[in-house]
Design a protein around this motif. Sequence first.
Motif, PDB file in Angstrom:
ATOM      1  N   VAL A  36      20.393   3.871 -13.720  1.00 43.56           N
ATOM      2  CA  VAL A  36      19.000   4.118 -14.090  1.00 43.56           C
ATOM      3  C   VAL A  36      18.143   2.900 -13.752  1.00 43.56           C
ATOM      4  N   GLY A  37      18.729   1.700 -13.895  1.00 47.38           N
ATOM      5  CA  GLY A  37      18.000   0.483 -13.547  1.00 47.38           C
ATOM      6  C   GLY A  37      17.616   0.448 -12.079  1.00 47.38           C
ATOM      7  N   ASP A  38      18.543   0.890 -11.208  1.00 47.33           N
ATOM      8  CA  ASP A  38      18.219   0.948  -9.781  1.00 47.33           C
ATOM      9  C   ASP A  38      17.155   2.010  -9.507  1.00 47.33           C
ATOM     10  N   ALA A  39      17.254   3.125 -10.202  1.00 52.99           N
ATOM     11  CA  ALA A  39      16.267   4.191 -10.017  1.00 52.99           C
ATOM     12  C   ALA A  39      14.873   3.742 -10.440  1.00 52.99           C
ATOM     13  N   ALA A  40      14.817   2.806 -11.386  1.00 55.38           N
ATOM     14  CA  ALA A  40      13.519   2.312 -11.856  1.00 55.38           C
ATOM     15  C   ALA A  40      12.737   1.601 -10.757  1.00 55.38           C
ATOM     16  N   SER A  41      13.400   1.285  -9.652  1.00 53.92           N
ATOM     17  CA  SER A  41      12.697   0.702  -8.506  1.00 53.92           C
ATOM     18  C   SER A  41      11.611   1.640  -7.993  1.00 53.92           C
ATOM     19  N   MET A  42      11.757   2.932  -8.263  1.00 50.81           N
ATOM     20  CA  MET A  42      10.733   3.899  -7.865  1.00 50.81           C
ATOM     21  C   MET A  42       9.413   3.627  -8.582  1.00 50.81           C
ATOM     22  N   ILE A  43       9.501   3.201  -9.831  1.00 51.96           N
ATOM     23  CA  ILE A  43       8.293   2.869 -10.591  1.00 51.96           C
ATOM     24  C   ILE A  43       7.679   1.588 -10.049  1.00 51.96           C
ATOM     25  N   ALA A  44       8.531   0.581  -9.843  1.00 54.32           N
ATOM     26  CA  ALA A  44       8.045  -0.713  -9.366  1.00 54.32           C
ATOM     27  C   ALA A  44       7.436  -0.599  -7.974  1.00 54.32           C
ATOM     28  N   ALA A  45       8.030   0.223  -7.098  1.00 51.96           N
ATOM     29  CA  ALA A  45       7.532   0.350  -5.725  1.00 51.96           C
ATOM     30  C   ALA A  45       6.093   0.841  -5.711  1.00 51.96           C
ATOM     31  N   PHE A  46       5.811   1.849  -6.515  1.00 56.05           N
ATOM     32  CA  PHE A  46       4.452   2.389  -6.568  1.00 56.05           C
ATOM     33  C   PHE A  46       3.493   1.373  -7.181  1.00 56.05           C
ATOM     34  N   ALA A  47       3.895   0.785  -8.317  1.00 56.63           N
ATOM     35  CA  ALA A  47       3.003  -0.123  -9.042  1.00 56.63           C
ATOM     36  C   ALA A  47       2.704  -1.386  -8.243  1.00 56.63           C
ATOM     37  N   VAL A  48       3.731  -1.959  -7.603  1.00 54.93           N
ATOM     38  CA  VAL A  48       3.529  -3.203  -6.854  1.00 54.93           C
ATOM     39  C   VAL A  48       2.653  -2.954  -5.626  1.00 54.93           C
ATOM     40  N   ALA A  49       2.965  -1.899  -4.859  1.00 53.40           N
ATOM     41  CA  ALA A  49       2.151  -1.588  -3.682  1.00 53.40           C
ATOM     42  C   ALA A  49       0.713  -1.312  -4.091  1.00 53.40           C
ATOM     43  N   TYR A  50       0.561  -0.612  -5.177  1.00 49.97           N
ATOM     44  CA  TYR A  50      -0.765  -0.255  -5.676  1.00 49.97           C
ATOM     45  C   TYR A  50      -1.542  -1.498  -6.105  1.00 49.97           C
ATOM     46  N   ALA A  51      -0.923  -2.327  -6.944  1.00 54.22           N
ATOM     47  CA  ALA A  51      -1.623  -3.487  -7.500  1.00 54.22           C
ATOM     48  C   ALA A  51      -1.947  -4.530  -6.435  1.00 54.22           C
ATOM     49  N   LEU A  52      -1.024  -4.750  -5.489  1.00 52.56           N
ATOM     50  CA  LEU A  52      -1.244  -5.771  -4.470  1.00 52.56           C
ATOM     51  C   LEU A  52      -2.254  -5.329  -3.417  1.00 52.56           C
ATOM     52  N   MET A  53      -2.200  -4.068  -3.037  1.00 54.15           N
ATOM     53  CA  MET A  53      -3.058  -3.593  -1.962  1.00 54.15           C
ATOM     54  C   MET A  53      -4.454  -3.228  -2.431  1.00 54.15           C
ATOM     55  N   LEU A  54      -4.613  -2.940  -3.716  1.00 52.09           N
ATOM     56  CA  LEU A  54      -5.886  -2.422  -4.190  1.00 52.09           C
ATOM     57  C   LEU A  54      -7.056  -3.375  -3.944  1.00 52.09           C
ATOM     58  N   PRO A  55      -6.999  -4.640  -4.378  1.00 50.26           N
ATOM     59  CA  PRO A  55      -8.148  -5.517  -4.110  1.00 50.26           C
ATOM     60  C   PRO A  55      -8.336  -5.809  -2.628  1.00 50.26           C
ATOM     61  N   ILE A  56      -7.232  -5.843  -1.866  1.00 49.26           N
ATOM     62  CA  ILE A  56      -7.343  -6.079  -0.423  1.00 49.26           C
ATOM     63  C   ILE A  56      -8.058  -4.916   0.246  1.00 49.26           C
ATOM     64  N   ALA A  57      -7.632  -3.699  -0.101  1.00 51.95           N
ATOM     65  CA  ALA A  57      -8.252  -2.512   0.482  1.00 51.95           C
ATOM     66  C   ALA A  57      -9.722  -2.419   0.098  1.00 51.95           C
ATOM     67  N   ALA A  58     -10.021  -2.722  -1.164  1.00 55.70           N
ATOM     68  CA  ALA A  58     -11.409  -2.646  -1.624  1.00 55.70           C
ATOM     69  C   ALA A  58     -12.296  -3.626  -0.872  1.00 55.70           C
ATOM     70  N   THR A  59     -11.768  -4.812  -0.574  1.00 61.21           N
ATOM     71  CA  THR A  59     -12.553  -5.826   0.136  1.00 61.21           C
ATOM     72  C   THR A  59     -12.766  -5.448   1.593  1.00 61.21           C
ATOM     73  N   LEU A  60     -11.706  -4.995   2.253  1.00 62.17           N
ATOM     74  CA  LEU A  60     -11.795  -4.689   3.679  1.00 62.17           C
ATOM     75  C   LEU A  60     -12.659  -3.465   3.959  1.00 62.17           C
ATOM     76  N   MET A  61     -12.723  -2.538   3.013  1.00 60.25           N
ATOM     77  CA  MET A  61     -13.409  -1.276   3.262  1.00 60.25           C
ATOM     78  C   MET A  61     -14.749  -1.166   2.561  1.00 60.25           C
ATOM     79  N   VAL A  62     -15.257  -2.286   2.064  1.00 59.99           N
ATOM     80  CA  VAL A  62     -16.463  -2.243   1.256  1.00 59.99           C
ATOM     81  C   VAL A  62     -17.678  -1.766   2.045  1.00 59.99           C
ATOM     82  N   ASN A  63     -17.709  -1.967   3.357  1.00 57.61           N
ATOM     83  CA  ASN A  63     -18.857  -1.564   4.168  1.00 57.61           C
ATOM     84  C   ASN A  63     -18.654  -0.233   4.880  1.00 57.61           C
ATOM     85  N   LEU A  64     -17.558   0.463   4.589  1.00 57.46           N
ATOM     86  CA  LEU A  64     -17.282   1.743   5.228  1.00 57.46           C
ATOM     87  C   LEU A  64     -17.804   2.890   4.366  1.00 57.46           C
TER      88      LEU A  64
END
Length: 389
Positions: A36-64
């Motif tokens: 179950v601990g290994d399966a929990a990587s599914m939660i971390a994968a979504f949360a980490v990609a989401y949290a790290l990319m969110l401010p970057i995406a918001a900055t790069l696409m602010v004028n689109l």
Amino acid sequence: MNRLLILALGMFSIGTASFVMAGLLPEMAASFNISVGDAASMIAAFAVAYALMLPIAATLMVNLPYKPILVVGMSILAVGHVVSALAPNLEAAIAGRALGGLGGALFMPIAGAAATAIVAQEHWGRSLAIITAGLSASTAIGAPVGIALSTSFGDWRLGMWLVAALAGAAAIGLGTLLAPIPKPDAKRMVGDLLASVAKPAVLGVLGTTLFLMIGSYIVHTYASVILMPATNGRGETLALLMAAWGVAATIGTFTAGRLTDRWGARPIIVGGLMVLSLNFLLLPVLTYSPFISVLPLAVWGGIAWSCLVPLQHQLVKAAPSSASIVLGLNTSAIYLGVSLSASIGKHVSQTFGSEYLSMVAAGFTILALGVYGRIQRIESRSSGKTTYC
């Protein structure tokens, strides 16, 4: 209103994707013959990609333009969960979830900026409340339905298909029903945008959000332990209590929008954090039966989520030209708080005992109140006004 409801459906899809996986880990672990601990990587994968990319995406696409980004974000969320649903192994499933997290990161900050762009400023609170309610409703409806569907048929992939279907429907709705959304005409330089983010008012709200979510999700993550006196280990009782929490969260979100438009953000945030802190301190003596437990859970769900609306309102008001960026950072603060709550709660439980979890949670919400009050005093001194929070 229709445009806001379509945006809320997108938020509902992201929330379901975020919360459904926690209830599917045993089935997934069994299907891949992993822990179950290994399966929990599914939660971390979504949360980490989401949290790290969110401010970057918001900055790069602010004028689109807003609409294409919203459609693409939901489409990527859908495709990512199709990949996970069809994955032959854990690695492919994790890759799909990470892709889905990227889609959510594209969508959420732009949705918040769009929600304030299509209404007058005096209605920002209600507008933000409607789309945030999509997120809170996913805790009461989306995730429980996905978990029930998957566990009933013994297949965790059904939860992934549900997220893909919701996101796909949102993408189609956004593409066909959403009219073009007005946005500032002037091109904004990244340096100017980042300078506006560094304002004390913005940083203070981000800190308040972080500590609020750590406190709230210490209780949420360890709800099965904290509520053991009320549930006696019965999963169905816990599910009903957490459903009550989710319903209260949705109601609180809607109510907070109207109250913020009427009274302003400050009294809602200060009063909410005070009540929430007291509620957490009293939680151990109010959870001895399932019936009595409904009250503190309703207060917790309603207050914690209702604070998010005025906090977002203050961010947009403090940096209107950088709305997508500051809202993106705020969402990152939410997910960082959720992530930290698990490790902090684990340390507290192992070191001091689970009976101290709600007290530590109260400590973090009190800290959130202190950070918010400090920033408000700084802002008031700079404007020549007096504040008592």
